[in-house]
Write a protein that holds these residues in place. Sequence first.
Motif, PDB file in Angstrom:
ATOM      1  N   VAL A   1       0.853  -1.178   0.000  1.00  0.00           N
ATOM      2  CA  VAL A   1       0.000   0.000   0.000  1.00  0.00           C
ATOM      3  C   VAL A   1       0.894   1.234   0.000  1.00  0.00           C
ATOM      4  O   VAL A   1       1.895   1.301   0.711  1.00  0.00           O
ATOM      5  CB  VAL A   1      -0.963   0.017   1.210  1.00  0.00           C
ATOM      6  N   GLY A   2       0.559   2.201  -0.847  1.00  0.00           N
ATOM      7  CA  GLY A   2       1.404   3.376  -1.022  1.00  0.00           C
ATOM      8  C   GLY A   2       0.811   4.630  -0.414  1.00  0.00           C
ATOM      9  O   GLY A   2      -0.410   4.789  -0.307  1.00  0.00           O
ATOM     10  N   GLY A   3       1.708   5.523  -0.044  1.00  0.00           N
ATOM     11  CA  GLY A   3       1.332   6.866   0.400  1.00  0.00           C
ATOM     12  C   GLY A   3       2.185   7.884  -0.330  1.00  0.00           C
ATOM     13  O   GLY A   3       3.152   7.526  -1.017  1.00  0.00           O
ATOM     14  N   ILE A   4       1.840   9.165  -0.180  1.00  0.00           N
ATOM     15  CA  ILE A   4       2.575  10.208  -0.891  1.00  0.00           C
ATOM     16  C   ILE A   4       2.427  11.549  -0.178  1.00  0.00           C
ATOM     17  O   ILE A   4       1.326  11.955   0.178  1.00  0.00           O
ATOM     18  CB  ILE A   4       2.091  10.320  -2.361  1.00  0.00           C
TER      19      ILE A   4
ATOM     20  N   SER B   1      -3.758   2.290   8.562  1.00  0.00           N
ATOM     21  CA  SER B   1      -4.957   1.493   8.783  1.00  0.00           C
ATOM     22  C   SER B   1      -5.135   0.469   7.660  1.00  0.00           C
ATOM     23  O   SER B   1      -5.451  -0.704   7.904  1.00  0.00           O
ATOM     24  CB  SER B   1      -6.191   2.396   8.868  1.00  0.00           C
ATOM     25  N   LEU B   2      -4.903   0.887   6.407  1.00  0.00           N
ATOM     26  CA  LEU B   2      -4.985  -0.038   5.284  1.00  0.00           C
ATOM     27  C   LEU B   2      -3.902  -1.114   5.390  1.00  0.00           C
ATOM     28  O   LEU B   2      -4.156  -2.297   5.126  1.00  0.00           O
ATOM     29  CB  LEU B   2      -4.844   0.724   3.964  1.00  0.00           C
ATOM     30  N   ALA B   3      -2.713  -0.696   5.768  1.00  0.00           N
ATOM     31  CA  ALA B   3      -1.622  -1.664   5.907  1.00  0.00           C
ATOM     32  C   ALA B   3      -1.945  -2.710   6.961  1.00  0.00           C
ATOM     33  O   ALA B   3      -1.703  -3.917   6.772  1.00  0.00           O
ATOM     34  CB  ALA B   3      -0.320  -0.948   6.253  1.00  0.00           C
ATOM     35  N   GLU B   4      -2.526  -2.258   8.079  1.00  0.00           N
ATOM     36  CA  GLU B   4      -2.864  -3.182   9.156  1.00  0.00           C
ATOM     37  C   GLU B   4      -4.021  -4.089   8.753  1.00  0.00           C
ATOM     38  O   GLU B   4      -4.002  -5.295   9.014  1.00  0.00           O
ATOM     39  CB  GLU B   4      -3.222  -2.381  10.410  1.00  0.00           C
TER      40      GLU B   4
END
Length: 400
Positions: free
Chosen positions: A174-177, A195-198
């Motif tokens: 999952v990516g963030g920026i 939260s998405l990663a978990e």
Amino acid sequence: MPDLLVKNVRPWGGPATDLLITDGAVSRTGTPAPGTPVLDGGGRLALPSFSDVHVHLDSTRLGLPFRPHSGAPGVWPMVMNDRKNWRNDPESAEERATRTLGLMIERGVTRVRSYAQIDVDCGLERFHAVQAAAQAHRDRCDVQIIAFPQAGLLREAGTIPLMRQALDEGADWVGGIDPCTLDRDPKGHLDALFSLAEEFQVPVDVHLHEPGHLGVFSTDLILERVRALGMHGQLTMSHSYDLGGVNEATTRRLVEEFAELDVSMATVAPAQQRGLPLVDLVQAGVRVGLGEDGQRDFWSPYGNADMLDRTWQLAFTHQFRADELIEHCVAIATRGGASIMSAQVPRVSSVADRPGLADGDAGDLVLVSGDTVTAAVMDRLPDRTVVHAGRVVADGLQLT
């Protein structure tokens, strides 16, 4: 997996020898079974194959007519320019991604970490394009896909449900920026990202373009999350162009914290080197990999699918001249990236480390012409043979 005897090659430029690949792994001491296929290396260099750990297969335009660059400076203007133009190409995103991945394999790549843009404009179309490319080359290359919110997680309503859908459909990361400059809400951005990663039990990759003290501020918030959630070894920081440009004390602290939390770094060898020092990161035990970023897309006219060329760029932008340091760039571009994609792959341990061709290492090789490894980086000749899991998948810049 097929067995393969690779004869008359020079591992990392050393004396000529034979390499046996059996059950998908290198065996320096094994004996080939009768009838084992033989690949004549012709005295070429044998290197571990390349790992491109930062590429945007969904945006590539390689193979299409060249077009003038139309983007304006800044992430958001570039996003909008891409959004305006990407559907106007004569080929689908799937066709372009599949061709570019093939070009990468022909030039020596057998491991790829690709971003797939997820936003309210494209939905999952570009994610599915990267999935299709990975499926088309599944016997030639290992591909991990990052669900990537190029336009931010919070800036446009509806992005997070799309990210969740991509992860549910098999995205590996999952990516963030840019939590501050793009979403303008670092807490909200990181709440949603982690939260998405978990929820999906996937690692995190953060694109960070933010400058100087602001970039350090965002990085510190991200590292706090990793520490609090016990996500050691589950974060890659990508780009992070300016983290080494604040002051020496901050640079030293960040290198130490990256090592402590096993945070990896993916670089694309940018022109200005104000990132965390490459050699210091490796010597501290940080996993470092290399990628090509965009491939002649609506963001940039650069990119040619050749990781050997990008390895030259990594050495050039760091002003490396000594053979040891140029070979170190090859180690990062090959096994360094592999260690980001799999915790089972030992990281590059020092500037002198030349990994990837010992007993038990993956049977993924690239044979290249050159008197030495440094010569191969400088010349970047087309005479290459690529082996994945004991099978020749490309030869002479042609897929097999």
